[in-house]
Motif scaffolding. Sequence first.
Motif, PDB file in Angstrom:
ATOM      1  N   ILE A   1       1.011  -0.955  -0.058  1.00 12.10           N
ATOM      2  CA  ILE A   1      -0.017  -0.213  -0.135  1.00 12.10           C
ATOM      3  C   ILE A   1       1.087   1.404  -0.202  1.00 12.10           C
ATOM      4  N   ALA A   2       0.829   2.020  -0.458  1.00 14.86           N
ATOM      5  CA  ALA A   2       1.774   3.172  -1.305  1.00 14.86           C
ATOM      6  C   ALA A   2       0.934   4.111  -1.455  1.00 14.86           C
ATOM      7  N   ASP A   3       0.807   5.531  -0.352  1.00 17.70           N
ATOM      8  CA  ASP A   3       0.476   6.971  -0.679  1.00 17.70           C
ATOM      9  C   ASP A   3      -0.985   6.312  -0.484  1.00 17.70           C
ATOM     10  N   LEU A   4      -1.655   5.893   0.762  1.00 17.85           N
ATOM     11  CA  LEU A   4      -3.064   5.509   0.518  1.00 17.85           C
ATOM     12  C   LEU A   4      -3.692   6.689   0.908  1.00 17.85           C
ATOM     13  N   ALA A   5      -4.982   7.292   0.001  1.00 26.30           N
ATOM     14  CA  ALA A   5      -5.628   8.643   0.876  1.00 26.30           C
ATOM     15  C   ALA A   5      -7.305   8.158   0.625  1.00 26.30           C
ATOM     16  N   LEU A   6      -8.149   8.308   1.468  1.00 31.57           N
ATOM     17  CA  LEU A   6      -9.751   7.755   0.547  1.00 31.57           C
ATOM     18  C   LEU A   6     -10.918   8.512   2.200  1.00 31.57           C
ATOM     19  N   ASN A   7     -11.461   9.133   1.457  1.00 28.70           N
ATOM     20  CA  ASN A   7     -11.796  10.280   1.443  1.00 28.70           C
ATOM     21  C   ASN A   7     -13.580   9.766   1.339  1.00 28.70           C
ATOM     22  N   TYR A   8     -14.572  10.114   2.634  1.00 26.85           N
ATOM     23  CA  TYR A   8     -15.973   9.556   2.875  1.00 26.85           C
ATOM     24  C   TYR A   8     -16.789  10.702   1.872  1.00 26.85           C
ATOM     25  N   GLY A   9     -17.868  10.670   1.075  1.00 29.26           N
ATOM     26  CA  GLY A   9     -18.587  11.899   0.743  1.00 29.26           C
ATOM     27  C   GLY A   9     -18.113  13.368   0.307  1.00 29.26           C
ATOM     28  N   GLY A  10     -15.919  12.944  -0.281  1.00 30.46           N
ATOM     29  CA  GLY A  10     -15.671  14.527  -0.256  1.00 30.46           C
ATOM     30  C   GLY A  10     -15.511  15.002   0.538  1.00 30.46           C
ATOM     31  N   VAL A  11     -16.111  14.555   1.785  1.00 26.93           N
ATOM     32  CA  VAL A  11     -15.408  15.448   3.185  1.00 26.93           C
ATOM     33  C   VAL A  11     -14.472  15.363   4.045  1.00 26.93           C
ATOM     34  N   VAL A  12     -14.738  13.875   4.353  1.00 23.95           N
ATOM     35  CA  VAL A  12     -13.866  13.212   5.159  1.00 23.95           C
ATOM     36  C   VAL A  12     -12.762  12.484   4.856  1.00 23.95           C
ATOM     37  N   ARG A  13     -11.836  13.088   5.114  1.00 19.67           N
ATOM     38  CA  ARG A  13     -10.668  12.348   5.277  1.00 19.67           C
ATOM     39  C   ARG A  13     -10.418  11.087   6.336  1.00 19.67           C
ATOM     40  N   ALA A  14     -10.534   9.825   5.901  1.00 24.73           N
ATOM     41  CA  ALA A  14     -10.459   8.696   6.705  1.00 24.73           C
ATOM     42  C   ALA A  14      -8.543   8.364   6.619  1.00 24.73           C
ATOM     43  N   LEU A  15      -8.147   8.422   5.752  1.00 29.95           N
ATOM     44  CA  LEU A  15      -6.850   7.545   4.913  1.00 29.95           C
ATOM     45  C   LEU A  15      -5.654   8.817   4.991  1.00 29.95           C
ATOM     46  N   ASN A  16      -4.320   9.496   4.990  1.00 29.47           N
ATOM     47  CA  ASN A  16      -3.678  10.182   4.502  1.00 29.47           C
ATOM     48  C   ASN A  16      -2.669   9.816   4.496  1.00 29.47           C
ATOM     49  N   GLY A  17      -1.887   9.083   3.250  1.00 28.36           N
ATOM     50  CA  GLY A  17      -0.755   9.008   2.986  1.00 28.36           C
ATOM     51  C   GLY A  17      -0.319   8.000   3.293  1.00 28.36           C
ATOM     52  N   VAL A  18      -1.346   7.019   3.239  1.00 30.70           N
ATOM     53  CA  VAL A  18      -0.521   5.488   4.790  1.00 30.70           C
ATOM     54  C   VAL A  18       0.682   4.397   3.203  1.00 30.70           C
ATOM     55  N   ASN A  19       1.300   4.383   3.800  1.00 30.85           N
ATOM     56  CA  ASN A  19       2.417   3.096   3.461  1.00 30.85           C
ATOM     57  C   ASN A  19       2.131   2.513   4.457  1.00 30.85           C
ATOM     58  N   LEU A  20       1.964   1.336   3.625  1.00 31.21           N
ATOM     59  CA  LEU A  20       2.220  -0.138   5.007  1.00 31.21           C
ATOM     60  C   LEU A  20       2.254  -1.547   4.068  1.00 31.21           C
ATOM     61  N   SER A  21       3.409  -2.729   4.181  1.00 25.72           N
ATOM     62  CA  SER A  21       3.748  -3.714   3.395  1.00 25.72           C
ATOM     63  C   SER A  21       3.499  -4.406   4.429  1.00 25.72           C
TER      64      SER A  21
END
Length: 276
Positions: free
Chosen positions: A15-35
């Motif tokens: 997982i590289a630089d993962l960002a996830l937003n809900y409804g375009g408003v709430v940012r749940a993930l911001n630049g996550v890197n995981l292996s």
Amino acid sequence: MIGGRGSTGVGELEIADLALNYGGVVRALNGVNLSLPAGSVVALLGPNGAGKTSLLRAVSGNLRHHRASVKGEIRYAGTSLVGLGPAETVRRGVVQVPEGRRIFASLTVEENLTLGGQALRSQQDFQSAQERVFELFPVLAERRKQPGGLLSGGEQQMLAIGRAMMASPSVLMLDEPSLGLAPKMIATIADIIRSINAMGTSILLIEQNATMALALAHHAYVLGLGRVVLSGATSDPGLMGEVRRLYLGDTPHEGEVVGKSSPARPRPTLTRWARS
């Protein structure tokens, strides 16, 4: 072997630089890197609202009903999983067991398992998977004709894991498998996770029970407000003490093991704990 799809389907989940937003408003993930290296157990820790379940949703493709958008990269065995739905992700060998078990209470144990095996291509594959699940969970074999809703909480968790194992995953993602269980059953679930991993399945484990998670994992990541705030190998006792003190509360005494008292298996040498 319970898990795994042969040499062509086993690899690292990245997982590289993962960002996830809900409804375009709430940012749940911001630049996550995981292996998640092949054959390993990785624990994903952090407080409620840190983004742990959102990360699993992103990997499994379970986003349509959550009005979520994803940026970044998710790759398994060299192939991108971004944009795939849950069914296709399962066919690639990556399977999630959601928080709360989510079994079908009115269906029998056997019927629940049948639904989990829908991705298998042949009746022979299905029968082999079911036999392996019943070997791993003998209580499910005994209660195969019983409705899932009549099982105990621990048995329902076994059924949820067994249903996921019916797809013969190479990567199994577990979201709070010890939630609401008695200590004895938590130890049993820990032993089951160990057994699944020993048979070749990589495991990404979300757990509020930090003692259990750190006893099982080779590597751990701590999320805070959608970011990785601490990560490293669980074989490092000094930095393990730091993560326990800062984030996880009470911890086991040195040498304490969750589940069966058996010698610890060798752990791979991974990167040391690091703040992000």
